[in-house]
Motif scaffolding. Structure first.
Motif, PDB file in Angstrom:
ATOM      1  N   ALA A  93       0.826  -1.209   0.000  1.00 49.31           N
ATOM      2  CA  ALA A  93       0.000   0.000   0.000  1.00 49.31           C
ATOM      3  C   ALA A  93       0.864   1.264   0.000  1.00 49.31           C
ATOM      4  O   ALA A  93       0.506   2.266  -0.619  1.00 49.31           O
ATOM      5  CB  ALA A  93      -0.932   0.004   1.211  1.00 49.31           C
ATOM      6  N   GLY A  94       2.009   1.219   0.661  1.00 49.01           N
ATOM      7  CA  GLY A  94       2.900   2.372   0.679  1.00 49.01           C
ATOM      8  C   GLY A  94       3.450   2.685  -0.703  1.00 49.01           C
ATOM      9  O   GLY A  94       3.551   3.851  -1.098  1.00 49.01           O
ATOM     10  N   ASP A 124       8.185  25.346  -7.013  1.00 48.19           N
ATOM     11  CA  ASP A 124       8.224  23.929  -6.669  1.00 48.19           C
ATOM     12  C   ASP A 124       6.852  23.503  -6.166  1.00 48.19           C
ATOM     13  O   ASP A 124       5.947  24.321  -6.039  1.00 48.19           O
ATOM     14  CB  ASP A 124       9.291  23.678  -5.603  1.00 48.19           C
ATOM     15  N   VAL A 125       6.703  22.222  -5.865  1.00 53.40           N
ATOM     16  CA  VAL A 125       5.417  21.672  -5.456  1.00 53.40           C
ATOM     17  C   VAL A 125       5.603  20.809  -4.207  1.00 53.40           C
ATOM     18  O   VAL A 125       6.610  20.127  -4.062  1.00 53.40           O
ATOM     19  CB  VAL A 125       4.778  20.843  -6.605  1.00 53.40           C
ATOM     20  N   LEU A 126       4.622  20.884  -3.314  1.00 52.13           N
ATOM     21  CA  LEU A 126       4.571  20.022  -2.130  1.00 52.13           C
ATOM     22  C   LEU A 126       3.133  19.544  -1.942  1.00 52.13           C
ATOM     23  O   LEU A 126       2.184  20.302  -2.166  1.00 52.13           O
ATOM     24  CB  LEU A 126       5.003  20.769  -0.865  1.00 52.13           C
ATOM     25  N   THR A 127       2.984  18.310  -1.496  1.00 52.80           N
ATOM     26  CA  THR A 127       1.662  17.785  -1.184  1.00 52.80           C
ATOM     27  C   THR A 127       1.203  18.339   0.158  1.00 52.80           C
ATOM     28  O   THR A 127       1.944  18.301   1.142  1.00 52.80           O
ATOM     29  CB  THR A 127       1.690  16.244  -1.121  1.00 52.80           C
ATOM     30  N   VAL A 128      -0.025  18.860   0.191  1.00 50.71           N
ATOM     31  CA  VAL A 128      -0.624  19.359   1.423  1.00 50.71           C
ATOM     32  C   VAL A 128      -1.402  18.229   2.097  1.00 50.71           C
ATOM     33  O   VAL A 128      -1.318  18.020   3.298  1.00 50.71           O
ATOM     34  CB  VAL A 128      -1.550  20.560   1.140  1.00 50.71           C
ATOM     35  N   GLU A 129      -2.175  17.503   1.287  1.00 45.50           N
ATOM     36  CA  GLU A 129      -2.913  16.349   1.799  1.00 45.50           C
ATOM     37  C   GLU A 129      -3.309  15.466   0.633  1.00 45.50           C
ATOM     38  O   GLU A 129      -3.378  15.908  -0.502  1.00 45.50           O
ATOM     39  CB  GLU A 129      -4.164  16.767   2.579  1.00 45.50           C
ATOM     40  N   TYR A 130      -3.545  14.186   0.938  1.00 40.08           N
ATOM     41  CA  TYR A 130      -4.141  13.314  -0.060  1.00 40.08           C
ATOM     42  C   TYR A 130      -4.871  12.183   0.618  1.00 40.08           C
ATOM     43  O   TYR A 130      -4.574  11.821   1.753  1.00 40.08           O
ATOM     44  CB  TYR A 130      -3.116  12.821  -1.090  1.00 40.08           C
ATOM     45  N   LYS A 131      -5.858  11.686  -0.092  1.00 38.92           N
ATOM     46  CA  LYS A 131      -6.644  10.540   0.374  1.00 38.92           C
ATOM     47  C   LYS A 131      -6.601   9.510  -0.731  1.00 38.92           C
ATOM     48  O   LYS A 131      -6.782   9.826  -1.901  1.00 38.92           O
ATOM     49  CB  LYS A 131      -8.079  10.930   0.651  1.00 38.92           C
ATOM     50  N   ILE A 132      -6.359   8.274  -0.338  1.00 44.15           N
ATOM     51  CA  ILE A 132      -6.299   7.194  -1.318  1.00 44.15           C
ATOM     52  C   ILE A 132      -7.209   6.059  -0.853  1.00 44.15           C
ATOM     53  O   ILE A 132      -7.230   5.738   0.325  1.00 44.15           O
ATOM     54  CB  ILE A 132      -4.849   6.716  -1.526  1.00 44.15           C
ATOM     55  N   ASN A 133      -8.002   5.546  -1.775  1.00 44.90           N
ATOM     56  CA  ASN A 133      -8.812   4.363  -1.514  1.00 44.90           C
ATOM     57  C   ASN A 133      -8.167   3.195  -2.245  1.00 44.90           C
ATOM     58  O   ASN A 133      -7.987   3.245  -3.466  1.00 44.90           O
ATOM     59  CB  ASN A 133     -10.249   4.540  -2.014  1.00 44.90           C
ATOM     60  N   LEU A 134      -7.819   2.151  -1.499  1.00 41.74           N
ATOM     61  CA  LEU A 134      -7.266   0.935  -2.086  1.00 41.74           C
ATOM     62  C   LEU A 134      -8.450   0.045  -2.454  1.00 41.74           C
ATOM     63  O   LEU A 134      -9.154  -0.447  -1.572  1.00 41.74           O
ATOM     64  CB  LEU A 134      -6.317   0.264  -1.100  1.00 41.74           C
TER      65      LEU A 134
END
Length: 107
Positions: free
Chosen positions: A20-21, A44-54
């Motif tokens: 999953a990682g 540049d870019v940085l992730t603030v948040e994310y949600k993932i459904n497996l």
């Protein structure tokens, strides 16, 4: 943006599926690069948040992640994330998510 991750023991878990990682990391990277293509040069870019459904066990010769920009803003950008398991030319959706990224200006 399309990114591929080849299958190998270092990115699998005890049952032989992609971990999953690893699945989450390739999704995060695909979205980040998709957003980055719309940012001004020198930022540049940085992730603030994310949600993932497996959605299914991640199996295949490799994974393919697709990041698609849904809304590009001056500061924040939102992307759709999809990850597919690819085996013998057949693909199956294994993960889906959404991500918010921030544009970082040089200091």
């Amino acid at each position: 943006m399309h990114i591929e991750l080849p299958g190998r023991p270092e990115v699998t878990q005890q049952h032989g599926y992609f971990h999953a990682g690893a699945t989450s990391a390739i999704a995060d990277s695909a979205g980040g690069y998709a957003a980055f293509t719309l940012f001004p040069e020198g930022t540049d870019v940085l992730t603030v948040e994310y949600k993932i459904n497996l959605l299914a066990p991640a199996v295949g010769d490799h994974l393919e992640a697709v990041g698609t920009v849904l809304k590009a803003g001056r500061t924040l950008t939102v992307c759709r994330l999809e990850v597919f398991g690819v085996q013998d030319g057949r693909t199956g959706l294994v993960a889906s998510g959404q991500q918010t990224l921030i544009r970082v200006n040089p200091t």
